[in-house]
Design an enzyme around this catalytic site. Sequence first.
Site, PDB file in Angstrom:
ATOM      1  N   ASP A   1       0.849  -1.182   0.000  1.00 11.27           N
ATOM      2  CA  ASP A   1       0.000   0.000   0.000  1.00 11.27           C
ATOM      3  C   ASP A   1       0.895   1.247   0.000  1.00 11.27           C
ATOM      4  OD1 ASP A   1      -3.015   0.836   0.524  1.00 11.27           O
ATOM      5  OD2 ASP A   1      -1.716   2.219   1.657  1.00 11.27           O
ATOM      6  N   ILE A   2       0.618   2.175  -0.946  1.00  8.75           N
ATOM      7  CA  ILE A   2       1.417   3.408  -1.019  1.00  8.75           C
ATOM      8  C   ILE A   2       1.098   4.274   0.203  1.00  8.75           C
ATOM      9  CG2 ILE A   2       1.881   5.486  -2.372  1.00  8.75           C
ATOM     10  CD1 ILE A   2       1.069   3.882  -4.875  1.00  8.75           C
TER      11      ILE A   2
ATOM     12  N   GLU B   1      -4.782   2.399  -4.273  1.00 11.05           N
ATOM     13  CA  GLU B   1      -3.326   2.486  -4.169  1.00 11.05           C
ATOM     14  C   GLU B   1      -2.746   1.201  -3.608  1.00 11.05           C
ATOM     15  OE1 GLU B   1      -4.877   4.244  -0.266  1.00 11.05           O
ATOM     16  OE2 GLU B   1      -5.513   4.038  -2.329  1.00 11.05           O
TER      17      GLU B   1
END
Length: 481
Positions: free
Chosen positions: A354-355, A397
């Site tokens: 996950d960004i 994301e």
Amino acid sequence: MSDHHLENFQTWAVIAVLQGTPLEEVAIKARVSEETLKHWLKALTEEAQHHLAADNLALELPVRDLAHALDNIGAYVFIKDLNGCYTYANRLVRELFSKNLIDIIGHTDHDFFSQDTVNDIEQHDQQVLREGITIRAEEHLRPVDGHELRIYWTVKIPLFDESGHIRGLCGISTDITERKQMEQALRDNQALLSTVLDNIGACVYMKAPDGRYLYANAAMAALLNRRPEQLIGRVDSDLFPQNTADHFAKLDQLAFTSQQKVAGMETFQLHHHEPLYYWSVKVPLQRDNGDMYALLGMSTDITERKRLEDELLRLATTDELTHLYNRRHFLTLSEQTLNRSRRYHEPLALLMCDIDFFKHINDTFGHAMGDLVLQQVAEIIKNTLRDTDIAGRIGGEEFAILLVQTRMEHAQEVAERLKTNIANSEIYLDDGHKVPLTISIGVATPVYPMETLATLLQHADQALYAAKRLGRNRVHLATEV
């Protein structure tokens, strides 16, 4: 009767009398009295007997047998004098003219054939009579009382007297009208077939059992930038790269060995161009005794359809922005991979990524920069993984990675390398400021035999959330949860 008159009428008169024509009719035709005709025939017979006796020959004059043979020979036989007048005509000629022999003798072709066809006859006759040569030619004739044009193959030979002078000609004609019509019909059918095959939109060809081309239509020739006749006698290795020729030979051989129609896709490249895809149907051709003598093939270009199918498949399985697998396809592949790993007891690892602070990036720098960040992360993921690994974008994301045949310790190394590569990446704004980019990763490995894809995803998610709680930009293992 003068010698000249006797010479003009001796042939037909004898035959006419032997065939049963009344003496009265023969005499009228000869323009002599019946008594004179009898006297002449008697003198002719005595002269013949005298010559036979002088030669001590015990022979009979075979005129009757000759007449019978000529009437049953199956061809049109006739004799003409120097003026083109008939002096003899066999049964087929008499039936063609619908006249008795006595009504034919002394007449020319102008009396029996239409004027638009008689000129060819006269030209051939004059060539034989003038040059003393034998000619063989077609003659197209139409009777004066008929409408059907008939075609004859005619042989005309000169006849010579005892002094070697030409005295007439003998002709033998065979009616070839039906044969010519059949030949023309065959040519028409061949032309029609060629037109169809050359415009069918597919490559059509025939090959001998040894692979030599026996036929190729215009499409096949155009594919190779050649004329159709240039392909005859060639084999695939003369026309295509060797690996392509070997590929074609597999389907050819299958058709011959199975003795049945086969079909399949054939792929090849020409002149370093993009790959071409053809759907080929190949049918072995057999003689009545069962021997295979040729292969009939029809190959249809499906390159555009194949590319469209590939594009539709890509759109159906790939995330449009990042070009990684989309969520649905990633889960499908992961389910298959997990089942295979369980069956063969192979190691497997799942990474959930996950960004960090992606919403802040979007809100601060705009959605265009957010898309660029997603593409950058996807590119780094692809460059970090092996070709056998599976990666997908499964949320806004959020990314997921399945590492095949990978144990936990190696999966941790991959995750750390990925985290570092993303942190070291450089994305700049137009004003030169660098966009901060990090990622959090959770790693899980399945515990067989109870592990399912759903529980594996859950374990990796829990590890990911733990990594975020612990400050982000880190890798966390599910065993540590």
